[in-house]
Each structure stands twice: as C-alpha cells, then as structure tokens.
Design a protein around this motif. Sequence first.
Motif, PDB file in Angstrom:
ATOM      1  N   GLY A  98       8.167 -14.702  67.767  1.00 10.20           N
ATOM      2  CA  GLY A  98       7.789 -13.953  66.679  1.00 10.20           C
ATOM      3  C   GLY A  98       7.413 -12.429  66.999  1.00 10.20           C
ATOM      4  N   SER A  99       6.683 -12.096  68.057  1.00  5.89           N
ATOM      5  CA  SER A  99       6.611 -10.777  68.445  1.00  5.89           C
ATOM      6  C   SER A  99       7.911 -10.047  68.547  1.00  5.89           C
ATOM      7  N   LEU A 100       8.867 -10.493  69.293  1.00  3.34           N
ATOM      8  CA  LEU A 100      10.108  -9.762  69.555  1.00  3.34           C
ATOM      9  C   LEU A 100      10.742  -9.747  68.239  1.00  3.34           C
ATOM     10  N   PHE A 101      10.807 -10.668  67.116  1.00  7.35           N
ATOM     11  CA  PHE A 101      11.363 -10.288  65.899  1.00  7.35           C
ATOM     12  C   PHE A 101      10.738  -9.326  65.041  1.00  7.35           C
ATOM     13  N   VAL A 102       9.354  -9.134  64.977  1.00  6.86           N
ATOM     14  CA  VAL A 102       8.651  -8.263  64.329  1.00  6.86           C
ATOM     15  C   VAL A 102       8.968  -6.664  65.082  1.00  6.86           C
ATOM     16  N   ALA A 103       8.771  -6.841  66.571  1.00  9.00           N
ATOM     17  CA  ALA A 103       8.897  -5.690  67.203  1.00  9.00           C
ATOM     18  C   ALA A 103      10.443  -5.113  66.839  1.00  9.00           C
ATOM     19  N   GLY A 104      11.501  -6.085  66.663  1.00  8.27           N
ATOM     20  CA  GLY A 104      12.769  -5.650  66.721  1.00  8.27           C
ATOM     21  C   GLY A 104      12.782  -4.823  65.419  1.00  8.27           C
ATOM     22  N   VAL A 105      12.283  -5.160  64.141  1.00 10.38           N
ATOM     23  CA  VAL A 105      12.149  -4.590  63.110  1.00 10.38           C
ATOM     24  C   VAL A 105      11.686  -3.314  62.940  1.00 10.38           C
ATOM     25  N   VAL A 106      10.417  -3.082  63.677  1.00  7.97           N
ATOM     26  CA  VAL A 106       9.798  -1.817  63.609  1.00  7.97           C
ATOM     27  C   VAL A 106      10.612  -1.091  64.619  1.00  7.97           C
ATOM     28  N   ALA A 107      11.081  -1.593  65.792  1.00  9.14           N
ATOM     29  CA  ALA A 107      12.067  -0.813  66.627  1.00  9.14           C
ATOM     30  C   ALA A 107      13.312  -0.144  65.785  1.00  9.14           C
ATOM     31  N   THR A 108      13.809  -0.815  65.005  1.00  8.85           N
ATOM     32  CA  THR A 108      15.114  -0.517  64.241  1.00  8.85           C
ATOM     33  C   THR A 108      14.635   0.623  63.445  1.00  8.85           C
ATOM     34  N   LEU A 109      13.492   0.556  62.581  1.00  5.17           N
ATOM     35  CA  LEU A 109      13.125   1.445  61.664  1.00  5.17           C
ATOM     36  C   LEU A 109      12.607   3.065  62.555  1.00  5.17           C
ATOM     37  N   ALA A 110      12.103   2.775  63.710  1.00  3.76           N
ATOM     38  CA  ALA A 110      11.783   3.798  64.634  1.00  3.76           C
ATOM     39  C   ALA A 110      13.006   4.663  65.069  1.00  3.76           C
ATOM     40  N   SER A 111      14.083   3.579  65.433  1.00  4.17           N
ATOM     41  CA  SER A 111      15.516   4.298  66.127  1.00  4.17           C
ATOM     42  C   SER A 111      16.195   4.944  65.287  1.00  4.17           C
ATOM     43  N   VAL A 112      16.181   4.484  63.772  1.00  2.59           N
ATOM     44  CA  VAL A 112      17.036   5.223  62.504  1.00  2.59           C
ATOM     45  C   VAL A 112      16.193   6.470  62.120  1.00  2.59           C
ATOM     46  N   SER A 113      15.025   6.428  62.160  1.00  2.13           N
ATOM     47  CA  SER A 113      14.182   7.397  61.641  1.00  2.13           C
ATOM     48  C   SER A 113      14.130   8.797  62.669  1.00  2.13           C
ATOM     49  N   VAL A 114      13.737   8.476  63.796  1.00  3.89           N
ATOM     50  CA  VAL A 114      13.511   9.402  64.873  1.00  3.89           C
ATOM     51  C   VAL A 114      14.435   9.597  65.954  1.00  3.89           C
ATOM     52  N   GLU A 115      14.720   8.348  66.714  1.00  7.34           N
ATOM     53  CA  GLU A 115      15.391   8.296  68.008  1.00  7.34           C
ATOM     54  C   GLU A 115      16.782   8.717  67.674  1.00  7.34           C
ATOM     55  N   LEU A 116      17.566   7.889  67.108  1.00  6.57           N
ATOM     56  CA  LEU A 116      19.018   8.617  66.781  1.00  6.57           C
ATOM     57  C   LEU A 116      19.223   9.836  66.409  1.00  6.57           C
ATOM     58  N   PRO A 117      18.335  10.150  65.013  1.00 14.29           N
ATOM     59  CA  PRO A 117      18.519  11.823  64.483  1.00 14.29           C
ATOM     60  C   PRO A 117      18.312  12.768  65.646  1.00 14.29           C
ATOM     61  N   ALA A 118      17.407  12.364  66.554  1.00  9.75           N
ATOM     62  CA  ALA A 118      17.024  13.347  67.724  1.00  9.75           C
ATOM     63  C   ALA A 118      18.314  13.562  68.691  1.00  9.75           C
ATOM     64  N   LEU A 119      18.826  12.599  68.933  1.00 11.93           N
ATOM     65  CA  LEU A 119      20.183  12.514  69.953  1.00 11.93           C
ATOM     66  C   LEU A 119      21.265  13.131  68.934  1.00 11.93           C
ATOM     67  N   GLU A 120      21.387  13.135  67.848  1.00  8.66           N
ATOM     68  CA  GLU A 120      22.313  13.790  67.124  1.00  8.66           C
ATOM     69  C   GLU A 120      22.033  15.313  67.021  1.00  8.66           C
ATOM     70  N   PHE A 121      20.933  15.709  66.715  1.00  6.86           N
ATOM     71  CA  PHE A 121      20.666  16.943  66.637  1.00  6.86           C
ATOM     72  C   PHE A 121      21.028  17.586  68.057  1.00  6.86           C
ATOM     73  N   GLU A 122      20.687  17.090  69.405  1.00 12.57           N
ATOM     74  CA  GLU A 122      20.865  17.430  70.612  1.00 12.57           C
ATOM     75  C   GLU A 122      22.512  17.773  70.705  1.00 12.57           C
ATOM     76  N   LYS A 123      23.217  16.685  70.346  1.00 18.97           N
ATOM     77  CA  LYS A 123      24.811  17.053  70.352  1.00 18.97           C
ATOM     78  C   LYS A 123      25.277  18.207  69.332  1.00 18.97           C
ATOM     79  N   LEU A 124      24.600  18.256  68.156  1.00 21.59           N
ATOM     80  CA  LEU A 124      24.808  19.389  67.526  1.00 21.59           C
ATOM     81  C   LEU A 124      24.689  20.864  67.960  1.00 21.59           C
ATOM     82  N   PHE A 125      23.560  20.821  68.551  1.00 20.95           N
ATOM     83  CA  PHE A 125      22.965  21.838  69.245  1.00 20.95           C
ATOM     84  C   PHE A 125      23.604  22.406  70.519  1.00 20.95           C
TER      85      PHE A 125
END
Length: 691
Positions: free
Chosen positions: A658-685
Amino acid sequence: MPKMRISVLFVLLMRASLVVCSEKEHSLANKHLFKAIEDKLYSLNKGRGVWGPQPSELRAWTSVYLPSLENNMTSVACRRDLVLMKLALDHPRTMWPLRMIDSWGKLSDGILWGNFKPLGNYHECLETSSVSQRYDVKGKYCAVSYSTFGLKKFNNTAKKGEPLRIATFPIPMGERGYSTCIPSSCTEEDLKATLVDVLEDPGVGVRCHTKDQTPEFLAGDIFVIILLSFLLMLIVVASVADVYINLIDRQTLRTGMLRFLLVFSLRTNLKKIFHISEKRPPGTIACIHGIRVLSMCWVVYGHQQIVNFTFFTNLFFFSQKTRSLFFQIIINTQLSVDTFFFMSGLLVSYGALRKVQRRGRLDVIKFFVHRIIRLMPTIALVCALNATVFRYFVSGPLSHHFDEAVRPCRTVWWKELLFVNNFFTSGGSCIEQNWYTAVDTQLYLIAPVLILSLYFDPVLGRAILYVLSLLSVLSPAMIIRYYDLPPTLIESVQGQIVMEEYRTNVYLMPWCRAGPWIVGIGTGYLLFNLRGKDIGLTPFQAVAGWTVSVFLALSVLLGTWSYQRFDNREYYDVMTQFFYGGFHRTAWALAVAWVVFVCHTGYGGAVNAFLSYPAWQPISRLTYAIFLTSFSVQLMMAYSLKTGVYYEHTTKILETCGSLFVAGVVATLASVSVELPALEFEKLFFRKSGH
C-alpha cells in the motif's frame, strides 16, 4: 445475552467517576455521583455474584480519566459539564455519558504481550453529544502520555494488582500512554492539571481533538498551495498546447519560445516515465533497473517495520520474531542503501568515462550543475509538502506525532538543500532518509579526480582507487573500535544512546560509507574497458564467482544473527566488531558487483533475464522520487491509525504494498511537476549555450 450486556455496562461504569466540585457544594455533587454509580452497579449485579468496585477504587479510576472538580484550575464550563455528566448517568435512558466512558482507553487484552497503549475509540468519543436543549455536551478525545511510574497518590488509593497499576509497569520501548474522553468544554490544561497532581509527573502530555477541529492555515501553507496551483496551471496549459500542436501537425512551434512551456507537458513527461523499450541500446547496463526497483522495495519494507513500532499491540511478540533467521533480511535492510551507493558509483564512473572518451574532456562545471538540477528541485518540493500540505491528510489520535516528525521542515530545511544534513544532526531532519543523498553528493565531489585519473593515467587512477578502498574499510573499523561501538546498527544490545553514537560517528559519515561507492567506481571502470570484448568465462570461473558472491552476501546478511535481536543481551566480540564493522558494506557491494558484471557481459542467464526485464523500467525511473516521498507517506498512514497494530509479517507486506502504491502516485506527480521539467530546462540551457 442479558448477562453479557450487564457485564459490559458494569465494565464501562467501573471506569467512570468524577471527583468533588469545589468546597462543600462540589463535595456534595461528588458524593451523589459516586452514590449513583455505586447504586447502579449493585442494582444491576445484585445476586449475580459479580464483583463491584468500592467508591475509593472508583475515585482512583476517575483521577486519570477526567479533570478533577477539586482542582481550582479546572474551568467553570468544565465543572458544569462534569456535573451534567453525573446527572445524565442517573437517567436510565441517557446513553451519551456511557458512550463517552466506553470510548476511554481502558486496560486491553494482551498487556503482558506488549499492548501498552490503549487508544480507546476515537470516533465514538468525537461523535458523542448530548441532546439537551439548554446545554450541548460534546466529546473531546485526549491522548495522555507520561514517563514516570511512581503514581504514588494513585497507587495509595488503588490496590496492588489493579489493572491500571499493572498497565503502568516499566515499559522497555516507547512512551507510556492511554486515551480518555472528556467534555469538550474542558481544556487540555484542565486535564493536565489533574494528571500532574495524580501521576506526580510534571512532564505529562495531553493532546486533545474535537470533531470540528481543523488545522490552522499558516502563511507557509498558503504559499505552497499557491505554488502548487501555479505548477498545476503550467502543466494544464503545457499539456493543452502539446496536444494542440500534434492535432494541427505543426511541430515547428516546438522550436520557438513555446519549448520552455512544453517542458511541463503531462503527456510528454508521462510518456518518458512509462515508456518501455524492448531494445537494449549498446553499452546500456540493463540489469540496473531490476536491482534499483528491488532495492527500493527493500528500503520501503524496512521502513514499514518501524513507522508504527511503538503502537504494536504485541510488542513482545515482535521481540520474539527477531530471533528468527528470516528476520535478518528485515533488520538488515540498511544494506539496500549500500546497494544504492554501489549503483551511484557505477553509473557515475561508467557514464562519465564514456563522455570523456567521446569529447576528450570532462566538463566539471556541468558535471556538478547537473547533479544539483537532478536532485535539488524534488528535495525542495518534498520539504515544502512535509512542512505544509501533508499534515492536512493526517487525522486521528496519533496525528500530533506527524506534526512532531515534520517540524524540522519548518526550521532546518536548509540542511536538505545544502546536502549537509548528515553532519548537522541536531534539530532533526526534514526528510529523515535524505542523509543518503547528502553522503552520495559528498562522495560525488571526488568523482572527477577518480574518473580523469583512471582515463588519462590508469596506473595513478588504480593506485588512488586501491588506497581509497583500503581507507574505506579501515576508517569504520577503527572508529568502531575506538568508540567501542557495535559492528552495525544492532538493536537493543547497548541501547538507544549507543545506537545514536553509531549513527553519528559511522552510519552517516561519507568516509565510513564510501566502500560500496568505490566498488561501484571500480566496476564501472572495468565494464568501460570490457566494452565489445568477449571475456570468455569458463563454467568453473562462473560457478566459482557465483559461489563467492553468494557466500559474501549471506555472510553479511546473516553474520550478526547471534546479536541482531531485540531481546539479546550478549556482547559482540572484538573480531566481529572490527572485521564485520569495517568490511561488511564493501563485501556486500562486491557481491552485487559480480551480479552486475555477469549480467552485463552475457553470463547472467536467468538472473539477467529477470533483472533486465523491460517492465522494471518505469518504476526504476521513479525510484528517486519514491525514495524521497515514501517515508512521508508511511508516516502519514501510520499516524492516521485509530487503533493499535498487531504485528505480523503478512500484515507488514500488505502495508508495504500500500505504501509503495501511494508513494508511486505521489512520486509520479512530483516527477512530472518538478523533476523532469528541471532536467528539460537543463538541456535547453546547455544546448543554447553550446555545451
């Protein structure tokens, strides 16, 4: 059936009582209250041979559940509702005071089996309400914690062997406590003033909850909610723009200023996370995906054992479980962290050496900037969520424990962002498990020296690697021996103080955790040099390698079985202290290195097929975000409990899922909102600046 109902009512009423009001008037009310309770008990049980408490014994129970009418500090409103409670008990059809008493945390079954914290019935207390037109008495749930066992005044009025006295014998683990339900007009101070006098414990704690109680919005909460709303708006707008560009088939729009917005596209980022590639690009270490996911599951499973540890209703049974050989897999989950250290060194070494080969140099500035961009945004987001939003998802009698756990997020959050939380341990840590990221970043600082020396001057590079390997073994061994510490995080051998010394001097220090990381650097260097070559392992070499690898892994995993028990009192010997304490983490990394080596070079067989299975890839990409968010999710789930937890392995496995499932959902939201955009900004810069 009637006998059962009468017995249940008797047990409820046995706990009920009120002490005197004030001077003569309240003494008279108190006398009438006990007379009413006593008459009711004896009238119900007359001729049934059921034991009934004497008034003096009822007074003893009263003093630990309700504010005292004798105490001058008790408020007028509280006194009024306590008297109303007495009058309601006299009425044969009035149930609300009985529900209030029924919700008290009374002596539970299994007190000698470790059930030390009767939490009562949270919702029954909060839903209790009188129907009086003049006064509306509502229930207020209060959790009481205390630390002393004298209870002199209480025990002077209670017989030796009474249930509450038994329930307060010295408890080996966790704080002592119980719950009660009082009229909502009574304050925490009203109850605490009585308990300080009765328990003779000035440190007694009282935390109360009411039905209409809601967390107060603070400035930080508002700021984070606005920030999250802004990120959500960017994601929505970017996603709509992304879909629109595809619909009109004008891909040239992606090259303009719109490309800075499209980094937030939910459609694009989800495709990056959940994309599964059946093909294996040349040079890819495919087995890393499986190892990373399994190690992450092991971390979460280990944390799940301790998040609600103090609320186990069979604490002594848990102590017995630690004697089993299987439990060593649970208690040694710290080795999964060494696996991550190994993988970090492996990927840094292997990836950087390939870049140096292509470009002839290593851009050190970009090397460190990438590290910061890769890690810091997600850490900052999790710190902000811990400090503000997450507390709104926690409710119940244990919710104040979550507030205490995340309090450092409001004061010492800077330690997480500067990657120094392993050195500055005072004041707590916002993301408790984030010490790993700090240590890994500190080791990352010396990576360019190792990589450049290994590539341009292999003799010097190998010499440095050998010296660092030796120091990584000797450093923890010598520190452990000097401070006379246990060889690893052995529980209950020397107590919490020694364990904290081990954490401070060994567990959190980069020079004591460098062994697996250096093994990873060496493994990455070896795989880099073997690219495109057939190493030609003979069957004998393969069997010998697997034998040594399995032996090392089992020796490390099970090597402290004789000590690693909660009920153990044996002292570890000097040889174990020195050799196991110094070498076991490096030995574990060597065992994992063999698995990676044979899988990557084509000799892994079924092991490689399992670890390299493409289905691991999406979860593998989320492991960093899961690592940062999982413990917060586990704490939220643990401190939202309304009753104690009965420990069993199957229960813990289900909780982990249960913890892994909920953490996976929260982690997905964190990844699409800050982690991946930050890495894409790095590539663009860097693409724009020509790097």
